[in-house]
Design a protein around this motif. Sequence first.
Motif, PDB file in Angstrom:
ATOM      1  N   ARG A  93       0.840  -1.189   0.000  1.00  0.00           N
ATOM      2  CA  ARG A  93       0.000   0.000   0.000  1.00  0.00           C
ATOM      3  C   ARG A  93       0.879   1.245   0.000  1.00  0.00           C
ATOM      4  NH1 ARG A  93      -3.923   3.174   4.256  1.00  0.00           N
ATOM      5  NH2 ARG A  93      -2.983   5.015   3.309  1.00  0.00           N
ATOM      6  N   SER A  94       0.402   2.284  -0.674  1.00  0.00           N
ATOM      7  CA  SER A  94       1.187   3.527  -0.704  1.00  0.00           C
ATOM      8  C   SER A  94       0.759   4.474   0.422  1.00  0.00           C
ATOM      9  CB  SER A  94       0.994   4.226  -2.047  1.00  0.00           C
ATOM     10  OG  SER A  94      -0.343   4.662  -2.158  1.00  0.00           O
ATOM     11  N   PHE A  95       1.698   5.345   0.831  1.00  0.00           N
ATOM     12  CA  PHE A  95       1.422   6.343   1.877  1.00  0.00           C
ATOM     13  C   PHE A  95       2.051   7.688   1.514  1.00  0.00           C
ATOM     14  CE2 PHE A  95       1.014   2.440   4.193  1.00  0.00           C
ATOM     15  CZ  PHE A  95       0.057   2.686   5.175  1.00  0.00           C
ATOM     16  N   LEU A  96       1.277   8.751   1.669  1.00  0.00           N
ATOM     17  CA  LEU A  96       1.846  10.093   1.585  1.00  0.00           C
ATOM     18  C   LEU A  96       2.279  10.493   3.001  1.00  0.00           C
ATOM     19  CD1 LEU A  96      -0.806  11.574  -0.808  1.00  0.00           C
ATOM     20  CD2 LEU A  96       1.611  11.255  -1.318  1.00  0.00           C
ATOM     21  N   GLY A  97       3.114  11.522   3.076  1.00  0.00           N
ATOM     22  CA  GLY A  97       3.648  11.924   4.386  1.00  0.00           C
ATOM     23  C   GLY A  97       2.573  12.162   5.428  1.00  0.00           C
ATOM     24  N   TYR A  98       1.515  12.892   5.037  1.00  0.00           N
ATOM     25  CA  TYR A  98       0.493  13.270   6.039  1.00  0.00           C
ATOM     26  C   TYR A  98      -0.370  12.092   6.458  1.00  0.00           C
ATOM     27  CZ  TYR A  98      -3.260  13.322   2.534  1.00  0.00           C
ATOM     28  OH  TYR A  98      -4.176  12.955   1.590  1.00  0.00           O
ATOM     29  N   THR A 104       6.438  17.530  10.768  1.00  0.00           N
ATOM     30  CA  THR A 104       7.624  18.393  10.616  1.00  0.00           C
ATOM     31  C   THR A 104       7.349  19.763  11.228  1.00  0.00           C
ATOM     32  OG1 THR A 104       6.975  19.482   8.555  1.00  0.00           O
ATOM     33  CG2 THR A 104       8.045  17.323   8.348  1.00  0.00           C
ATOM     34  N   ASP A 105       8.395  20.597  11.256  1.00  0.00           N
ATOM     35  CA  ASP A 105       8.161  22.002  11.621  1.00  0.00           C
ATOM     36  C   ASP A 105       7.550  22.719  10.416  1.00  0.00           C
ATOM     37  OD1 ASP A 105      10.235  22.576   9.868  1.00  0.00           O
ATOM     38  OD2 ASP A 105      11.733  22.905  11.434  1.00  0.00           O
ATOM     39  N   ARG A 106       7.419  24.043  10.490  1.00  0.00           N
ATOM     40  CA  ARG A 106       6.688  24.772   9.442  1.00  0.00           C
ATOM     41  C   ARG A 106       7.624  25.496   8.488  1.00  0.00           C
ATOM     42  NH1 ARG A 106       1.620  27.754  11.304  1.00  0.00           N
ATOM     43  NH2 ARG A 106       1.030  26.727   9.376  1.00  0.00           N
ATOM     44  N   ASP A 107       8.861  25.063   8.422  1.00  0.00           N
ATOM     45  CA  ASP A 107       9.841  25.730   7.577  1.00  0.00           C
ATOM     46  C   ASP A 107       9.708  25.183   6.150  1.00  0.00           C
ATOM     47  OD1 ASP A 107      11.878  27.371   6.934  1.00  0.00           O
ATOM     48  OD2 ASP A 107      13.425  26.355   8.121  1.00  0.00           O
ATOM     49  N   PHE A 108       8.725  25.709   5.419  1.00  0.00           N
ATOM     50  CA  PHE A 108       8.427  25.196   4.083  1.00  0.00           C
ATOM     51  C   PHE A 108       9.681  25.210   3.211  1.00  0.00           C
ATOM     52  CE2 PHE A 108       4.393  26.891   5.694  1.00  0.00           C
ATOM     53  CZ  PHE A 108       3.638  25.733   5.623  1.00  0.00           C
ATOM     54  N   GLN A 137       8.657  14.465   2.007  1.00  0.00           N
ATOM     55  CA  GLN A 137       7.491  15.248   2.433  1.00  0.00           C
ATOM     56  C   GLN A 137       7.008  14.872   3.825  1.00  0.00           C
ATOM     57  OE1 GLN A 137       3.558  13.486   0.813  1.00  0.00           O
ATOM     58  NE2 GLN A 137       4.933  13.515  -0.931  1.00  0.00           N
ATOM     59  N   GLY A 138       6.343  15.833   4.447  1.00  0.00           N
ATOM     60  CA  GLY A 138       5.704  15.595   5.728  1.00  0.00           C
ATOM     61  C   GLY A 138       4.558  16.573   5.854  1.00  0.00           C
ATOM     62  N   CYS A 139       4.112  16.819   7.079  1.00  0.00           N
ATOM     63  CA  CYS A 139       3.071  17.830   7.270  1.00  0.00           C
ATOM     64  C   CYS A 139       3.313  18.546   8.600  1.00  0.00           C
ATOM     65  CB  CYS A 139       1.686  17.211   7.235  1.00  0.00           C
ATOM     66  SG  CYS A 139       1.417  15.983   8.490  1.00  0.00           S
ATOM     67  N   ASP A 140       2.874  19.813   8.650  1.00  0.00           N
ATOM     68  CA  ASP A 140       3.085  20.584   9.872  1.00  0.00           C
ATOM     69  C   ASP A 140       1.925  20.359  10.836  1.00  0.00           C
ATOM     70  OD1 ASP A 140       0.967  22.127   9.031  1.00  0.00           O
ATOM     71  OD2 ASP A 140       2.130  23.950   8.714  1.00  0.00           O
ATOM     72  N   CYS A 141       1.896  21.112  11.937  1.00  0.00           N
ATOM     73  CA  CYS A 141       0.882  20.864  12.968  1.00  0.00           C
ATOM     74  C   CYS A 141      -0.529  21.167  12.481  1.00  0.00           C
ATOM     75  CB  CYS A 141       1.225  21.666  14.225  1.00  0.00           C
ATOM     76  SG  CYS A 141       1.402  23.413  13.867  1.00  0.00           S
ATOM     77  N   ILE A 145       1.133  20.558   3.919  1.00  0.00           N
ATOM     78  CA  ILE A 145       2.227  19.761   3.364  1.00  0.00           C
ATOM     79  C   ILE A 145       3.543  20.538   3.425  1.00  0.00           C
ATOM     80  CG2 ILE A 145       3.112  18.740   1.208  1.00  0.00           C
ATOM     81  CD1 ILE A 145       0.170  18.065   0.540  1.00  0.00           C
ATOM     82  N   THR A 146       4.593  19.849   3.821  1.00  0.00           N
ATOM     83  CA  THR A 146       5.933  20.458   3.851  1.00  0.00           C
ATOM     84  C   THR A 146       6.891  19.572   3.050  1.00  0.00           C
ATOM     85  OG1 THR A 146       6.409  19.247   5.879  1.00  0.00           O
ATOM     86  CG2 THR A 146       5.677  21.525   6.144  1.00  0.00           C
ATOM     87  N   THR A 147       7.998  20.147   2.570  1.00  0.00           N
ATOM     88  CA  THR A 147       9.049  19.318   1.969  1.00  0.00           C
ATOM     89  C   THR A 147      10.361  19.560   2.722  1.00  0.00           C
ATOM     90  OG1 THR A 147       9.729  20.905   0.269  1.00  0.00           O
ATOM     91  CG2 THR A 147       7.954  19.373  -0.317  1.00  0.00           C
TER      92      THR A 147
END
Length: 405
Positions: A93-98, A104-108, A137-141, A145-147
């Motif tokens: 199965r595939s997964f995206l970061g979120y 992650t932090d919010r430093d896009f 990729q990840g996601c902030d609070c 989406i963040t990279t």
Amino acid sequence: MNIVVQKFGGTSVANLECMSKVKEKVMVPLKQGKKVAIVLSAMAGETNRLIKLAHEWSKNPDPSELDVLLSTGEQVSIALFTMLLKDAGIKARSFLGYQIPIRTDRDFGKARILDVDAEKLKQYFSIYDVLVIAGFQGCDCENRITTLGRGGSDTSAVALAAALKAEICEIYTDVDGVYTTDPNICSSARRIDKIAYDEMLEMASMGAKVLQIRSVEFAKKYNVPILVRSTFTDGPGTLVTQEDENMESAMVSGIAYDKDQARITLVDVYDKPGIAANIFEPIAAAGIVVDMIVQNPSRNGATDMTFTVPKGDMEKTIQILKKIAPNLGTKDILTDKNVAKVSVIGVGMRNHAGVAAIAFSALRKEHINIMIISTSEIKISCLIEEKYTELAVRTLHEAFGLDQV
Ligand code: ADP
Ligand code: ASP
Ligand code: MG
């Protein structure tokens, strides 16, 4: 549960043929009864294409929307690859970061991973044998989406390996290990069997893009062994691990280069307390990373301050400096984008004298001028004209006896 993390870079997932090779690599731990977490990059060239697209649309792309755009590259790779696995009858199965989430932090554009929800991921292993996860990729609070910065999939892989307590993090790429220098510009470069985290960290920091710097920092912090290997051949690769007595105790272990440097000189700034802080505080506040810095002793109360920043940050830095220039006394701001940094790296340097002299005389032999020198306990870096980069790397490689015999 024995878990292996495998990461495949852009050239490894460039097309269907390459992805078939990736499938073969995934089958190895799978056949040994292990669970596999796969981290994929975007297909080769895709991230660059998306960056270009954003700049055609906007003069100054919004950083958070840019991350939404750039993260799509990895989404394509994981969907296509998971289809291949499912067609072969593999439970995947595939997964995206979120969806994990990788928080992650919010430093896009250069976000740092704060947390990976490993418990939830582990539960998925009771349903699936392979989890295919989007790197970079990840996601902030707020679930935006963040990279993680260029080459960030390496860090995704190591973070997942740490969280899942995987036995190894294998990084598959287009070269079969970490070499004494970039094998694509120096044909006599040698593959290193085993390299210490600190040395690898220094190599990555000095420009060897085979591993993203943060991935090595993470691996060191959580003691994750990294094995760098080729997707296309079967060699033993390079193990990145803790320093031990059996490691090669060469004075110098590698040469790295970084063409992403721009030089800025503030001519005749006042030589008085606080000036350096006044220059570098606003640059740091803008999130710009300053690398090499030199300041000469003053004559008549004035001195030149020279430093380097990434090429892409040069214009922004100049704008900042122009605003504060009247308070610095500077007569002129000089810039040069045609520069590169070459570095000689080795933990063995700590106990040897004369390393710098060997490096400088090798560059002299080729009439390569050195603009700035910076040193640490385990590296010497020289800023030179960019057009001499390859020549300098090969010359230094030979001078330190690193050439293959
Ligand atoms: P991927 O897309 O798989 O992440 P990268 O292009 O990011 O691959 O990193 C692999 C590249 O790193 C190699 O093709 C090579 O040109 C470069 N490289 C630079 N320095 C080194 C080194 N010391 N050893 C191996 N590769 C290096
Ligand atoms: N796709 C991203 C990049 O090109 C991340 C990665 O490949 O690691 O930088
Ligand atoms: Mg990479």
